[in-house]
Structures are given as structure tokens and as C-alpha cells.
Design an enzyme around this catalytic site. Structure first.
Site, short mmCIF file in Angstrom:
data_model
loop_
_atom_site.label_atom_id
_atom_site.label_comp_id
_atom_site.label_asym_id
_atom_site.label_seq_id
_atom_site.Cartn_x
_atom_site.Cartn_y
_atom_site.Cartn_z
N GLY A 89 0.77 -1.24 0.00
CA GLY A 89 0.00 0.00 0.00
C GLY A 89 0.80 1.29 0.00
CG ASP B 59 -5.45 -3.42 -1.90
OD1 ASP B 59 -5.09 -2.95 -0.79
OD2 ASP B 59 -5.78 -4.60 -2.07
CG ASP C 61 -9.13 0.11 9.57
OD1 ASP C 61 -9.90 0.93 10.10
OD2 ASP C 61 -9.54 -0.95 9.05
NE ARG D 231 -1.92 -2.87 -4.22
CZ ARG D 231 -2.07 -3.04 -2.90
NH1 ARG D 231 -2.10 -2.01 -2.11
NH2 ARG D 231 -2.20 -4.25 -2.39
#
Ligand code: IMP
Ligand code: MG
Length: 173
Positions: free
Chosen positions: A41, A157, A100, A163
Site C-alpha cells: 500500500g 487497494d 485502521d 492502487r
């Protein structure tokens, strides 16, 4: 499933990455800085951020997998690729796309602090999403605070897609 609203457009990401690069440049004067990108990422964010840091830096990557439901972290993190650089005595800045639950970052901080004799470990995330935070891990450099949603683009993604979007969008799951 479809792409919904733009959450961060290209220009605001670019402006913010510049500011982060300036802050990091000031904070790490005279120090041996290593940027560690968290694959996959962080690859675009790291590429842009690195070019806004006016210091001699080393760059490496780490890959971890966390098992659980597709769109949420389980907290059980498995190391897939270790950094190859010698990190002893160096200042590590972990570069992540999004925090997150925070479980991945908490695990990574611990890994670098205990497994390698680094001088320091700090974290930099493009996006800090607090909705599902499950740890008290602090992010030292935050690009943007976003309350909620599943985000894609600029490296982020959904099932390995999106992405390459140049901006960050919310996905309607
Ligand atoms: P955490 O351990 O729950 O903080 O999970 C962090 C990882 O989950 C990030 O590095 C992302 O790979 C992935 N992730 C969490 N939220 C999103 C999102 O909104 N879009 C894309 N990936 C996400
Ligand atoms: Mg990730």
C-alpha cells in the site's frame, strides 16, 4: 461495488506530502534516517514523500500479512519480507498508507524496537482512520484524518485493485 466520492484529490495530497516532507527534513537533521515502506500500500506515498525529504535517506521495505476478513485486520500479523538494510543505530520511519485498527502498526513498532537495534522508530501514515482503532498506537506524522469508509487509490487497494488511481476515493462495498 463502485467508486463513490473523491475523499482526497491529487492537489491536496501533493500539498500535504510536501509539508510532511518539510517536517521530517527538520526533525531528522543530522540523523541517519531510514524510510521503511510497508508493502504494498505505501509504495506511491513513499515515492512521493521521499522526494520531499531534503536529507540523505536510505529506503527499504517490509511486507506483512494480517489474516482476517477482507476489509478488516485480524491483528494476527505474519512477517512476509524483512528489510535487508542494516538498521543498527539508525532512525527508522515506518511509512504506511492507512492506519485502521492500528494492530499492524503496533506489531511493526514492536518488531523494530525489539528485533533490530534501531535508534528510534516513528510512524508516518498518509491516512489515519480512527473509526475502528483497537490500540493506543500513536502516529507521529499524519497526512489526513478520515473518519470512516473504505478507501482506495494512491496505493490503497480493494482486492488488489484501484492502487493506481491518482487520488483517494471511497468505495461503496
Ligand atoms: P490495521 O492493522 O487495521 O490498521 O490495518 C492496516 C492495513 O489495512 C493497511 O495497511 C491497509 O492495507 C488495510 N486497510 C485498512 N483500511 C483500509 C482502507 O480503507 N482501504 C484500503 N486498505 C485499508
Ligand atoms: Mg497496508
Amino acid at each position: 461495488m463502485k467508486i463513490a466520492a473523491t475523499v482526497l484529490d491529487r492537489e491536496e495530497i501533493e500539498a500535504r506530502v510536501k509539508v510532511l516532507g518539510q517536517q521530517i527534513t527538520e526533525d531528522y537533521q543530522g540523523k541517519k534516517l531510514v524510510l521503511i515502506g510497508i508493502l504494498n500500500g505505501a509504495f506511491i506515498f513513499l515515492a512521493d514523500l521521499a522526494r520531499e525529504i531534503q536529507l540523505a535517506v536510505e529506503i527499504d521495505f517490509i511486507r506483512v500479512a494480517s489474516y482476517g476478513k477482507a476489509a478488516a485486520s485480524s491483528g494476527s500479523v505474519v512477517l512476509r519480507k524483512e528489510p535487508d538494510l542494516d538498521l543498527v543505530g539508525k532512525h527508522v520511519l515506518l511509512v504506511e498508507d492507512i492506519i485502521d485498527s492500528g494492530l499492524t502498526m503496533a506489531w511493526l513498532r514492536e518488531y523494530f524496537l525489539t528485533k533490530q537495534q534501531v535508534a528510534s522508530v516513528k510512524t508516518c501514515a498518509l491516512i489515519d482512520k480512527k473509526e475502528r482503532r483497537a490500540t493506543d498506537v500513536q502516529t507521529d506524522y499524519v497526512g489526513f484524518n478520515v473518519e470512516q469508509g473504505f478507501l482506495v487509490g494512491y496505493g490503497l487497494d480493494y482486492a488488489q485493485n484501484y492502487r493506481n488511481l491518482p487520488k483517494v476515493c471511497a468505495l461503496e462495498l
